[in-house]
Scaffold this motif. Structure first.
Motif, mmCIF file in Angstrom:
data_model
loop_
_atom_site.group_PDB
_atom_site.id
_atom_site.type_symbol
_atom_site.label_atom_id
_atom_site.label_comp_id
_atom_site.label_asym_id
_atom_site.label_seq_id
_atom_site.Cartn_x
_atom_site.Cartn_y
_atom_site.Cartn_z
ATOM 1 N N GLU A 21 0.840 -1.206 0.000
ATOM 2 C CA GLU A 21 0.000 0.000 0.000
ATOM 3 C C GLU A 21 0.873 1.253 0.000
ATOM 4 O O GLU A 21 0.581 2.236 -0.701
ATOM 5 N N ALA A 22 1.964 1.231 0.787
ATOM 6 C CA ALA A 22 2.850 2.390 0.842
ATOM 7 C C ALA A 22 3.517 2.665 -0.502
ATOM 8 O O ALA A 22 3.862 3.813 -0.802
ATOM 9 N N ARG A 23 3.669 1.642 -1.308
ATOM 10 C CA ARG A 23 4.289 1.799 -2.627
ATOM 11 C C ARG A 23 3.261 2.053 -3.728
ATOM 12 O O ARG A 23 3.591 2.051 -4.909
ATOM 13 N N GLY A 24 2.002 2.233 -3.330
ATOM 14 C CA GLY A 24 0.973 2.534 -4.304
ATOM 15 C C GLY A 24 0.500 1.327 -5.083
ATOM 16 O O GLY A 24 -0.075 1.478 -6.168
ATOM 17 N N ARG A 25 0.687 0.134 -4.538
ATOM 18 C CA ARG A 25 0.247 -1.078 -5.225
ATOM 19 C C ARG A 25 -1.186 -1.417 -4.822
ATOM 20 O O ARG A 25 -1.529 -1.362 -3.632
ATOM 21 N N PRO A 26 -2.042 -1.771 -5.754
ATOM 22 C CA PRO A 26 -3.380 -2.241 -5.380
ATOM 23 C C PRO A 26 -3.284 -3.598 -4.707
ATOM 24 O O PRO A 26 -2.652 -4.525 -5.225
ATOM 25 N N VAL A 27 -3.889 -3.751 -3.525
ATOM 26 C CA VAL A 27 -3.752 -4.974 -2.738
ATOM 27 C C VAL A 27 -5.007 -5.185 -1.899
ATOM 28 O O VAL A 27 -5.635 -4.233 -1.443
ATOM 29 N N ARG A 28 -5.386 -6.439 -1.733
ATOM 30 C CA ARG A 28 -6.505 -6.801 -0.864
ATOM 31 C C ARG A 28 -6.110 -7.984 0.003
ATOM 32 O O ARG A 28 -5.428 -8.894 -0.449
ATOM 33 N N ILE A 29 -6.563 -7.957 1.258
ATOM 34 C CA ILE A 29 -6.493 -9.139 2.105
ATOM 35 C C ILE A 29 -7.819 -9.866 1.974
ATOM 36 O O ILE A 29 -8.885 -9.278 2.192
ATOM 37 N N VAL A 30 -7.769 -11.128 1.590
ATOM 38 C CA VAL A 30 -8.978 -11.923 1.364
ATOM 39 C C VAL A 30 -9.068 -12.955 2.479
ATOM 40 O O VAL A 30 -8.360 -13.968 2.469
ATOM 41 N N ALA A 31 -9.928 -12.689 3.451
ATOM 42 C CA ALA A 31 -10.045 -13.580 4.608
ATOM 43 C C ALA A 31 -10.891 -14.804 4.311
ATOM 44 O O ALA A 31 -10.668 -15.879 4.885
ATOM 45 N N ALA A 32 -11.866 -14.670 3.421
ATOM 46 C CA ALA A 32 -12.765 -15.785 3.084
ATOM 47 C C ALA A 32 -12.918 -15.822 1.564
ATOM 48 O O ALA A 32 -13.834 -15.207 1.011
ATOM 49 N N PRO A 33 -12.044 -16.533 0.868
ATOM 50 C CA PRO A 33 -12.037 -16.500 -0.598
ATOM 51 C C PRO A 33 -13.348 -16.942 -1.240
ATOM 52 O O PRO A 33 -13.673 -16.508 -2.344
ATOM 53 N N LEU A 34 -14.111 -17.804 -0.558
ATOM 54 C CA LEU A 34 -15.330 -18.329 -1.166
ATOM 55 C C LEU A 34 -16.598 -17.652 -0.672
ATOM 56 O O LEU A 34 -17.695 -18.121 -0.967
ATOM 57 N N ALA A 35 -16.451 -16.550 0.045
ATOM 58 C CA ALA A 35 -17.646 -15.819 0.478
ATOM 59 C C ALA A 35 -18.346 -15.203 -0.740
ATOM 60 O O ALA A 35 -17.699 -14.858 -1.728
ATOM 61 N N PRO A 36 -19.688 -15.090 -0.698
ATOM 62 C CA PRO A 36 -20.397 -14.469 -1.816
ATOM 63 C C PRO A 36 -19.821 -13.090 -2.127
ATOM 64 O O PRO A 36 -19.397 -12.383 -1.199
ATOM 65 N N PRO A 37 -19.708 -12.705 -3.385
ATOM 66 C CA PRO A 37 -20.293 -13.348 -4.573
ATOM 67 C C PRO A 37 -19.335 -14.284 -5.313
ATOM 68 O O PRO A 37 -19.430 -14.406 -6.531
ATOM 69 N N ALA A 38 -18.413 -14.915 -4.616
ATOM 70 C CA ALA A 38 -17.444 -15.785 -5.279
ATOM 71 C C ALA A 38 -18.150 -16.911 -6.045
ATOM 72 O O ALA A 38 -19.124 -17.492 -5.569
ATOM 73 N N LYS A 39 -17.636 -17.185 -7.231
ATOM 74 C CA LYS A 39 -18.166 -18.263 -8.061
ATOM 75 C C LYS A 39 -17.024 -18.790 -8.932
ATOM 76 O O LYS A 39 -16.440 -18.045 -9.720
ATOM 77 N N LEU A 40 -16.689 -20.066 -8.758
ATOM 78 C CA LEU A 40 -15.563 -20.635 -9.493
ATOM 79 C C LEU A 40 -15.963 -20.978 -10.919
ATOM 80 O O LEU A 40 -16.957 -21.661 -11.156
ATOM 81 N N THR A 41 -15.166 -20.487 -11.867
ATOM 82 C CA THR A 41 -15.247 -20.924 -13.262
ATOM 83 C C THR A 41 -13.889 -21.508 -13.616
ATOM 84 O O THR A 41 -12.858 -20.839 -13.451
ATOM 85 N N TRP A 42 -13.894 -22.742 -14.084
ATOM 86 C CA TRP A 42 -12.630 -23.470 -14.308
ATOM 87 C C TRP A 42 -12.696 -24.125 -15.683
ATOM 88 O O TRP A 42 -13.656 -24.833 -15.993
ATOM 89 N N ARG A 43 -11.691 -23.862 -16.510
ATOM 90 C CA ARG A 43 -11.730 -24.369 -17.882
ATOM 91 C C ARG A 43 -10.376 -24.974 -18.251
ATOM 92 O O ARG A 43 -9.328 -24.365 -18.051
ATOM 93 N N LEU A 44 -10.431 -26.184 -18.771
ATOM 94 C CA LEU A 44 -9.233 -26.867 -19.260
ATOM 95 C C LEU A 44 -9.484 -27.291 -20.694
ATOM 96 O O LEU A 44 -10.419 -28.036 -20.980
ATOM 97 N N ASP A 45 -8.667 -26.772 -21.620
ATOM 98 C CA ASP A 45 -8.805 -27.145 -23.018
ATOM 99 C C ASP A 45 -7.427 -27.129 -23.666
ATOM 100 O O ASP A 45 -6.398 -27.044 -22.973
ATOM 101 N N ALA A 46 -7.408 -27.192 -24.973
ATOM 102 C CA ALA A 46 -6.134 -27.257 -25.688
ATOM 103 C C ALA A 46 -5.275 -26.021 -25.451
ATOM 104 O O ALA A 46 -4.046 -26.074 -25.552
ATOM 105 N N ALA A 47 -5.919 -24.915 -25.131
ATOM 106 C CA ALA A 47 -5.172 -23.672 -24.882
ATOM 107 C C ALA A 47 -4.553 -23.632 -23.502
ATOM 108 O O ALA A 47 -3.739 -22.768 -23.209
ATOM 109 N N GLY A 48 -4.949 -24.576 -22.622
ATOM 110 C CA GLY A 48 -4.402 -24.614 -21.277
ATOM 111 C C GLY A 48 -5.483 -24.513 -20.224
ATOM 112 O O GLY A 48 -6.667 -24.746 -20.494
ATOM 113 N N LEU A 49 -5.068 -24.149 -19.015
ATOM 114 C CA LEU A 49 -5.963 -24.077 -17.871
ATOM 115 C C LEU A 49 -6.246 -22.619 -17.525
ATOM 116 O O LEU A 49 -5.336 -21.796 -17.483
#
Length: 297
Positions: A21-49
């Motif tokens: 924060e002191a260096r002007g970087r955008p940063v967040r502390i995430v205490a509960a990664p899966l709290a709403p509105p979190a929604k996992l989208t996961w894709r694996l194909d020829a282009a990668g993950l």
């Protein structure tokens, strides 16, 4: 934007957050990664993950992640077995999301570390030896005669006892008298035991990326182990790991590996160097415009 998966009360998260924060970087502390509105989208194909978790923080905007905690499902209202199952499933979601991120992730966990925190030194032994690091002598046996022979070897070198460590835990118990060894023999009837030679006072090292940061001034034999420590961290895929070394009968040896380093174990000068090294991994030096700063719960 940098994400710190953990809690503001954690000195590591708090220190890295303040420095970014002191260096002007955008940063967040995430205490509960899966709290709403979190929604996992996961894709694996020829282009990668590819993966996405937070609608308000697209993965393409994430420049780095520090993993300090994975969140906790409150057990209230859950059957114990169901709670354990759901906690494992939630961790699997986080594991899948982190695997799909293209940015630096410290420490991007594998399943073994994810589901078995606090692994004993025995679990790291093969990788430590292949990296060229010295270890205390260890005997794993269900034979009381073999345990007694180990005791005699230690006594011949002036060491009056051994340390018993359960195979699934990191805590150790000193076997200092005949009664303790007799209880150990009773236990060996049912299961093998892990015995280790005792060690002296420990010295801490923290490996952050390519840097080996010591807690205090060291003897030459400790500094000589820095290349092997770096090899171990790289082989274990740990960009951030705490290692304790201590004297044993044959010299200095690794006596603890902790993939979740604790800043409070280190003196203030070492803490500052650790935080600086983490910030350098997360966000290389360049000017940015401050953006979303805060704590997600």
């Amino acid at each position: 934007m940098n994400l710190l998966l953990g809690h503001a009360e954690d000195p590591c998260c708090a220190g890295v957050f303040a420095r970014l924060e002191a260096r002007g970087r955008p940063v967040r502390i995430v205490a509960a990664p899966l709290a709403p509105p979190a929604k996992l989208t996961w894709r694996l194909d020829a282009a990668g993950l590819a993966s996405s978790l937070h609608p308000d923080a697209p993965d393409t905007a994430i420049t780095g992640v520090l993993v300090r905690d994975t969140g906790w499902l409150e057990p209230d209202g859950w059957d114990a077995a169901d709670h354990a199952y759901m906690q494992a499933e939630l961790r699997a979601v986080i594991l899948a999301w982190l695997a799909g991120l293209a940015c630096p992730v410290i420490n991007r966990p594998d399943a073994a570390l994810w589901y078995r925190p606090g692994a004993p030194l025995l679990a790291w032994r093969g990788l430590l030896l292949r990296s060229g690091l010295p270890l205390p002598e260890v005997v794993v046996t269900s034979d009381p005669a073999e345990a007694r022979a180990f005791r005699r070897r230690l006594a011949a070198d002036g060491v009056p006892g051994a340390v018993y460590t359960p195979l699934a835990e990191a805590a150790g118990y000193l076997l200092a008298d005949d009664e303790a060894w007799e209880r150990l023999a009773t236990l060996q009837v049912r299961a093998p035991v892990c015995l280790t030679e005792p060690h002296g006072a420990a010295t801490l090292a923290c490996i952050v990326g390519n840097a080996v940061i010591w807690d205090r001034a060291l003897p030459p034999e400790a500094v000589a182990l820095e290349p092997a420590l770096s090899r171990f961290a790289a082989a274990a895929h740990l960009a951030f790991v705490e290692i304790a070394l201590a004297p044993v009968r044959r010299g200095l040896a690794v006596v603890l590996v902790d993939p979740l380093p604790r800043l409070e174990h280190f003196a203030l000068p070492a803490r500052d160097r650790i935080i600086d090294a983490l910030v350098a991994l997360l966000s290389p030096e360049r000017a940015v415009t401050p953006a979303a700063l805060g704590v997600l719960s």
